[in-house]
Design an enzyme around this catalytic site. Structure first.
Site, PDB file in Angstrom:
ATOM      1  N   GLY A   1       0.831  -1.211   0.000  1.00  0.00           N
ATOM      2  CA  GLY A   1       0.000   0.000   0.000  1.00  0.00           C
ATOM      3  C   GLY A   1       0.859   1.251   0.000  1.00  0.00           C
ATOM      4  O   GLY A   1       0.611   2.199  -0.747  1.00  0.00           O
TER       5      GLY A   1
ATOM      6  N   ASP B   1       8.159   5.517   8.136  1.00  0.00           N
ATOM      7  CA  ASP B   1       7.628   4.830   9.308  1.00  0.00           C
ATOM      8  C   ASP B   1       6.398   5.608   9.738  1.00  0.00           C
ATOM      9  O   ASP B   1       6.437   6.831   9.897  1.00  0.00           O
ATOM     10  CB  ASP B   1       8.637   4.733  10.446  1.00  0.00           C
ATOM     11  CG  ASP B   1       8.225   3.618  11.407  1.00  0.00           C
ATOM     12  OD1 ASP B   1       8.251   2.443  10.995  1.00  0.00           O
ATOM     13  OD2 ASP B   1       7.829   3.928  12.543  1.00  0.00           O
TER      14      ASP B   1
ATOM     15  N   GLY C   1      -4.376  -0.904   5.138  1.00  0.00           N
ATOM     16  CA  GLY C   1      -4.222  -0.761   6.587  1.00  0.00           C
ATOM     17  C   GLY C   1      -5.508  -0.328   7.278  1.00  0.00           C
ATOM     18  O   GLY C   1      -6.581  -0.879   7.052  1.00  0.00           O
TER      19      GLY C   1
ATOM     20  N   ASP D   1      -7.172   2.335   6.819  1.00  0.00           N
ATOM     21  CA  ASP D   1      -7.909   3.342   6.034  1.00  0.00           C
ATOM     22  C   ASP D   1      -9.435   3.267   6.192  1.00  0.00           C
ATOM     23  O   ASP D   1     -10.087   4.322   6.295  1.00  0.00           O
ATOM     24  CB  ASP D   1      -7.541   3.259   4.543  1.00  0.00           C
ATOM     25  CG  ASP D   1      -6.218   3.937   4.241  1.00  0.00           C
ATOM     26  OD1 ASP D   1      -5.675   4.611   5.133  1.00  0.00           O
ATOM     27  OD2 ASP D   1      -5.720   3.782   3.110  1.00  0.00           O
TER      28      ASP D   1
ATOM     29  N   LYS E   1      -6.423  11.469  -0.855  1.00  0.00           N
ATOM     30  CA  LYS E   1      -5.615  10.984   0.274  1.00  0.00           C
ATOM     31  C   LYS E   1      -4.260  11.697   0.280  1.00  0.00           C
ATOM     32  O   LYS E   1      -3.726  12.044   1.336  1.00  0.00           O
ATOM     33  CB  LYS E   1      -5.438   9.461   0.231  1.00  0.00           C
ATOM     34  CG  LYS E   1      -4.754   8.965   1.500  1.00  0.00           C
ATOM     35  CD  LYS E   1      -4.661   7.474   1.645  1.00  0.00           C
ATOM     36  CE  LYS E   1      -3.883   7.154   2.925  1.00  0.00           C
ATOM     37  NZ  LYS E   1      -3.446   5.774   3.028  1.00  0.00           N
TER      38      LYS E   1
ATOM     39  N   HIS F   1      -1.376  11.975   5.993  1.00  0.00           N
ATOM     40  CA  HIS F   1      -0.086  12.157   6.664  1.00  0.00           C
ATOM     41  C   HIS F   1       1.077  11.959   5.700  1.00  0.00           C
ATOM     42  O   HIS F   1       2.031  12.730   5.693  1.00  0.00           O
ATOM     43  CB  HIS F   1       0.013  11.177   7.838  1.00  0.00           C
ATOM     44  CG  HIS F   1      -0.379   9.771   7.494  1.00  0.00           C
ATOM     45  ND1 HIS F   1      -1.613   9.463   6.968  1.00  0.00           N
ATOM     46  CD2 HIS F   1       0.301   8.599   7.560  1.00  0.00           C
ATOM     47  CE1 HIS F   1      -1.673   8.154   6.737  1.00  0.00           C
ATOM     48  NE2 HIS F   1      -0.523   7.615   7.091  1.00  0.00           N
TER      49      HIS F   1
END
Ligand code: ITT
Length: 197
Positions: free
Chosen positions: A16, A71, A151, A153, A173, A178
Site C-alpha cells: 500500500g 515509518d 491498513g 484506512d 488521500k 499524513h
C-alpha cells in the site's frame, strides 16, 4: 550519472505504501525501484523518526542506492496513543488489526486519533539527506467504510471531511493524508538535491 538516472529505492515491504509513493514520486526525474525481496530490517527505534532513519540507512547500505523509508502509524487518544509505532504489529492482518482496534474502543465517546508519517532519505554510506514528518487528524469510525487504500484506512475518518481514507481517491488521500503532507515537505528538498530547484 546524470540526475535523470538517479535511482531511489523505496525501503518498504508494504504494498500500500509502495503504491502511494510510486504516485507521489511519478513527476520527479528518478528511477523508482521497490526494495529487493528478502530484506527484513528490525525496527528498534521508539519513534517514527528513528525507525524511518533505521530503514532508510539499512536499505541504502544493502542496495548501494539512495533509499526512501516511511515509518508511520495510527495513534488513538483513548488508547493512550496505541497502536502508534506498533501499528503494523498490532495484530497479524489488516482485518484483524481493524477488528482489535474497534473492540478496544468499544462504544467509547472519545474517538479522536491521528496518523503520523516520518520519511527519511539516506545514502549508502549512512548519511541522512532528508527527514520530514506529516500528520493527519481524524476520528475512528464505528464500522469500516470504503474499499480503497490499505491498513486502517476504512476506519479513519479525516477531520473536516465526512469520509474515511478508504472512501477517498488517491489524490484526495495525497492532499489530506499524513504521507502526502510529509511528501509535500520532502519534495522541494529532493528537487534541490536533484538540481531542479
Ligand atoms: P515497512 O516498514 O516495510 O514500510 P510496515 O507496514 O511494517 O512496512 P510501518 O512499520 O511503518 O510499516 O507500520 C505502519 C503501519 O501503520 C502499517 O502497516 C499500517 O497498518 C498503518 N498505516 C500507516 N500508514 C497508513 C495509511 O496511510 N493508511 C492506513 N494504515 C496505515
Amino acid at each position: 550519472m546524470s540526475n535523470s538516472e538517479r535511482v531511489l529505492v523505496i525501503a518498504s515491504g508494504n504494498k500500500g505504501k509502495i503504491r502511494e509513493f510510486q504516485g507521489l514520486l511519478s513527476a520527479l526525474p528518478l528511477q523508482v525501484h521497490a526494495q529487493p525481496d528478502g530484506i527484513e530490517v528490525q525496527e528498534t527505534g521508539s519513534t517514527f523518526r528513528e525507525n524511518a532513519r533505521i530503514k532508510a540507512q539499512a536499505v541504502a547500505h544493502l542496495t548501494g542506492h539512495w533509499a526512501l523509508a516511511d515509518d508511520s502509524g495510527l495513534s488513538v487518544d483513548a488508547l493512550d496513543g496505541a497502536p502508534g509505532v506498533h501499528s503494523a504489529r498490532y495484530a497479524p492482518t489488516d482485518q484483524e488489526r481493524i477488528a482489535k482496534l474497534l473492540k478496544a474502543l468499544s462504544d467509547s465517546a472519545n474517538r479522536s486519533a491521528h496518523f503520523c508519517a516520518a520519511l527519511c532519505i539516506a545514502m549508502p554510506d549512512g548519511e541522512v539527506l532528508i527527514e520530514v514528518e506529516g500528520r493527519c487528524e481524524g476520528l475512528i469510525s464505528n464500522t469500516p467504510r470504503g474499499r480503497d487504500g490499505f491498513g486502517y484506512d476504512p476506519v479513519f475518518e479525516v477531520s473536516g471531511t465526512d469520509r474515511t481514507f478508504a472512501e477517498m481517491t488517491p489524490n484526495e488521500k495525497k492532499q489530506h493524508g499524513h504521507r502526502g503532507r510529509a511528501f509535500a515537505l520532502l519534495q522541494p528538498k529532493l528537487e534541490k538535491l536533484l538540481g531542479m530547484a
